[in-house]
Motif scaffolding. Structure first.
Motif, PDB file in Angstrom:
ATOM      1  N   LYS A 141      48.518  38.880  46.359  1.00 26.30           N
ATOM      2  CA  LYS A 141      48.510  39.953  45.366  1.00 26.30           C
ATOM      3  C   LYS A 141      49.287  41.205  46.078  1.00 26.30           C
ATOM      4  N   ASP A 147      44.746  46.316  44.098  1.00 30.08           N
ATOM      5  CA  ASP A 147      43.823  45.305  44.137  1.00 30.08           C
ATOM      6  C   ASP A 147      43.728  44.617  45.544  1.00 30.08           C
ATOM      7  N   HIS A 163      41.734  46.116  48.174  1.00 28.86           N
ATOM      8  CA  HIS A 163      40.320  45.782  47.691  1.00 28.86           C
ATOM      9  C   HIS A 163      40.072  44.536  48.174  1.00 28.86           C
ATOM     10  N   ALA A 204      47.296  38.895  38.699  1.00 26.99           N
ATOM     11  CA  ALA A 204      45.968  39.287  38.334  1.00 26.99           C
ATOM     12  C   ALA A 204      45.025  38.241  37.482  1.00 26.99           C
ATOM     13  N   ASP A 246      35.402  42.684  42.720  1.00 27.36           N
ATOM     14  CA  ASP A 246      36.858  42.605  42.628  1.00 27.36           C
ATOM     15  C   ASP A 246      37.441  41.716  41.500  1.00 27.36           C
ATOM     16  N   SER A 304      37.737  44.304  39.218  1.00 25.98           N
ATOM     17  CA  SER A 304      38.900  45.189  39.478  1.00 25.98           C
ATOM     18  C   SER A 304      40.057  44.455  38.890  1.00 25.98           C
ATOM     19  N   SER A 305      40.263  43.262  39.250  1.00 29.47           N
ATOM     20  CA  SER A 305      41.372  42.408  38.768  1.00 29.47           C
ATOM     21  C   SER A 305      41.289  42.607  37.141  1.00 29.47           C
ATOM     22  N   ALA A 315      43.181  45.790  36.405  1.00 27.32           N
ATOM     23  CA  ALA A 315      44.512  45.568  36.813  1.00 27.32           C
ATOM     24  C   ALA A 315      45.115  44.765  35.751  1.00 27.32           C
ATOM     25  N   SER A 324      39.343  50.548  33.981  1.00 27.52           N
ATOM     26  CA  SER A 324      38.704  51.092  35.491  1.00 27.52           C
ATOM     27  C   SER A 324      37.469  51.965  35.279  1.00 27.52           C
TER      28      SER A 324
END
Length: 293
Positions: A27, A42, A45, A124, A160, A163-164, A167, A186
């Motif tokens: 990533k 990301d 993270h 992503a 995670d 979070s992706s 993204a 987010s």
């Protein structure tokens, strides 16, 4: 704790560490090449999850140690400490995601953001699939061996993945001309992560402060004890969670004319049946009272 517990925990956390290292490197590379700040964040993270998995390994290793002179009741509560640490990390992660989103929305400089390349979008998607698979793999094993720390690590994988997703929405929105979507997504993700952190923290605290088992489980124990020959009544039943184990204190009533040996045999049968039918029960203390109307 059994060898199976340690082997399973070590295997799952090893997979987590290797998977996160590979995924974070991929990533980070994709974020740099595709000019995506969201993907670079990301990647960081994912890299932080390596630290979480190390905390899990240490916590489970210490909590698996046998009882000793200074710790006659074992070390199971140290796994709860690891779960609390991970819940705290998860909580901070969620708040940082939300804070970044609010700063971006408040700044309002969406036109200045560089449009990310297609590689960031692909990264992503790969991240979402991989982290969701790691979440289920860790969650299933955590449930099987009843590990609070491993369950906390599973939810870190889910955070995670969320979070992706943020993204992905942000990168896709930026490519379509709507960069604000990244920040809005987010904020929603922040709420889910903080809620998961709270649930993990509360469960760990309950196990740290001798929280009683739920009423359904206690009733099952009462039914088990009442079914034993010689038990005429249950005078008292107390349970407490000690890490991922259960301690039981119970008072039963038996015929007062029994000899000491006969009363002892009844108590021993109650003790053995509880430990046999409820694998999480680590210790049972049985007190026998003479039966009276």
């Amino acid at each position: 704790m059994t060898n199976d517990f340690q082997k399973t925990a070590n295997r799952v956390t090893s997979v987590s560490i290797v998977g996160n290292l590979i995924l974070s490197a991929f990533k980070l590379l994709a974020g740099i090449i595709a000019h995506s700040g969201a993907m670079i964040s990301d990647a960081v993270h994912s890299a932080s999850d390596v630290f979480s998995s190390i905390v899990v390994i240490i916590g489970i290793h210490i909590s698996s140690k046998d009882s000793d002179k200074d710790h006659p009741y074992g070390h199971e509560r140290l796994e709860c400490v690891a779960a609390i640490i991970l819940a705290t990390i998860l909580f901070i992660t969620g708040l940082s995601i939300g804070a970044d989103a609010i700063r971006t929305i408040a700044g309002g400089h969406y036109a200045d953001l560089e449009v990310p390349g297609i590689l960031a979008l692909i990264a992503a998607i790969i991240s979402i699939v991989t982290k969701e698979a790691m979440f289920w793999y860790t969650k299933i094993n955590a449930t099987r061996i009843d590990s609070a720390a491993l369950m906390a690590d599973a939810w870190h994988h889910r955070s995670d993945a969320l979070s992706s997703i943020g993204a992905l929405i942000g990168i896709g929105g930026a490519r379509l001309g709507f960069p604000i979507l990244d920040s809005i997504a987010s904020l929603v993700i922040c709420i889910f992560i903080v809620k998961a952190a709270y649930d993990i923290f509360r469960d760990a605290i309950d196990k740290m402060v001798d929280h009683a088992c739920d009423e359904e489980l206690e009733q099952q124990m009462r039914d088990c004890v009442s079914a034993q020959e010689g038990v005429l009544r249950i005078d008292d039943l107390r349970t407490r969670e000690f890490g991922n184990k259960i301690y039981v204190d119970i008072e039963i009533a038996a015929d007062g004319s029994h000899t000491l040996w006969e009363a002892h045999d009844i108590a021993e049968e109650v003790h053995d049946k509880l430990e046999e039918q409820f694998p999480k029960v680590k210790h049972v203390m049985v007190h026998v009272n003479p039966f009276s109307e």
